[in-house]
Design an enzyme around this catalytic site. Structure first.
Site, PDB file in Angstrom:
ATOM      1  CG  ASP A  66      -0.299  -0.473   2.502  1.00  0.00           C
ATOM      2  OD1 ASP A  66       0.946  -0.413   2.579  1.00  0.00           O
ATOM      3  OD2 ASP A  66      -1.009  -0.905   3.420  1.00  0.00           O
ATOM      4  CG  HIS A 137      -5.732  -2.458   8.767  1.00  0.00           C
ATOM      5  ND1 HIS A 137      -5.787  -1.085   8.894  1.00  0.00           N
ATOM      6  CD2 HIS A 137      -4.464  -2.793   9.128  1.00  0.00           C
ATOM      7  CE1 HIS A 137      -4.624  -0.631   9.287  1.00  0.00           C
ATOM      8  NE2 HIS A 137      -3.804  -1.644   9.445  1.00  0.00           N
ATOM      9  CD  GLU A 142      -8.669   0.704   7.644  1.00  0.00           C
ATOM     10  OE1 GLU A 142      -8.463  -0.268   8.399  1.00  0.00           O
ATOM     11  OE2 GLU A 142      -8.135   1.810   7.840  1.00  0.00           O
TER      12      GLU A 142
HETATM   13  P1  PGA Z   1       2.274  -1.912  12.745  1.00  0.00           P
HETATM   14  O1  PGA Z   1       1.054  -1.762  11.746  1.00  0.00           O
HETATM   15  O2  PGA Z   1       3.153  -2.971  12.190  1.00  0.00           O
HETATM   16  O3  PGA Z   1       2.918  -0.569  12.762  1.00  0.00           O
HETATM   17  O4  PGA Z   1       1.691  -2.315  14.061  1.00  0.00           O
HETATM   18  C1  PGA Z   1       0.478  -2.876  11.196  1.00  0.00           C
HETATM   19  C2  PGA Z   1      -0.728  -2.501  10.374  1.00  0.00           C
HETATM   20  O5  PGA Z   1      -1.403  -1.510  10.701  1.00  0.00           O
HETATM   21  O6  PGA Z   1      -1.011  -3.211   9.405  1.00  0.00           O
END
Ligand code: PGA
Length: 237
Positions: A66, A137, A142
């Site tokens: 993304d 997510h 989402e």
């Molecule tokens: P993080 O985020 O690795 O910073 O916890 C993961 C995500 O939101 O997919």
């Protein structure tokens, strides 16, 4: 889906590192799907170490999950920037083999379709790395995202915007939209590693493990995938 409980974050990163190394050794022109955020940082450190110890990355290709809409690749909070800083500038990957959605493309819909096509043209992702959000997510899919969704522009949830605001000076600077590979795109990968780490993930870890596949917890879609390994830091259970 296979679940592996890891003693700590370091062990988790090492396990993921070994799996990625094995993939590259088996297929030197492997197609890797990559994630950003805090979770894969340890894995990227492992890969840089492995590269320094002789793992050749010259022929691999990578597709990131993304990118924020509106952030240029040079923006310090863009995922282009993150990937350069944390992995690409330290290994011998070819620039032309790096794929990350362009969040400032003039035609975002076209950008999404082209991205989906680029993955197919390369023969599909061999090994996809994922983290999970507090709301379940994967990528920026989402809650409510369809399991057959493809690369597209999405609105970020309030929770995600709040979680991401820690990286921005002003709350109003946090992007509200992103381009993300879809859940359907992710499920097409041959193999998937979902890494779950960080104290804030305690609640979602339990929900994820206990819940049948439902779009309300997008990561549960992985339970439908034949070759998914979930690495969980023991402290979260
Ligand atoms: P993080 O985020 O690795 O910073 O916890 C993961 C995500 O939101 O997919």
């Amino acid at each position: 889906m296979k679940v592996i409980i890891e003693k700590n974050y370091e062990k988790m990163s090492q396990t993921a590192g070994r799996m990625v190394e094995e993939q590259i050794r088996q297929k030197p022109d492997a197609i890797l799907g990559l994630a950003t955020g805090s979770t894969p940082l340890g894995l990227y450190k492992e890969l840089i170490l492995k590269y320094k110890n002789g793992l050749d990355c010259l022929n691999i290709s990578t597709f990131n999950l993304d990118e924020y809409v509106g952030l240029a690749p040079e923006h310090p909070q863009s995922y282009h920037y993150y990937m350069r800083k944390n992995l690409f500038s330290h290994i011998n990957i070819r620039q032309e083999n790096i794929f990350i959605p362009n969040g400032i493309a003039p035609d975002l819909k076209k950008e999404c379709n082209n991205y989906e096509r680029a993955i197919k043209n390369k023969g599909g992702v061999d090994l996809q790395i994922l983290g999970i959000g507090r709301n379940g997510h994967i990528g920026f899919n989402e809650p409510g995202s369809e399991f057959d969704s493809k690369t597209r522009v999405v609105n970020l949830s309030k929770e995600t915007i709040k979680d991401n605001s820690r990286f921005f000076d002003e709350k109003s600077d946090v992007p509200q939209k992103a381009i993300t590979m879809g859940i359907g795109t992710i499920l097409q990968a041959e193999k998937i590693i979902l890494m779950i780490a960080g104290d804030s993930k305690r609640e979602i870890t339990k929900k994820f493990l206990a819940t049948e596949p439902t779009p309300e917890i997008p990561a549960t879609a992985l339970k439908k995938h034949k070759h998914t390994v979930v690495l969980i830091n023991k402290s979260l259970l």
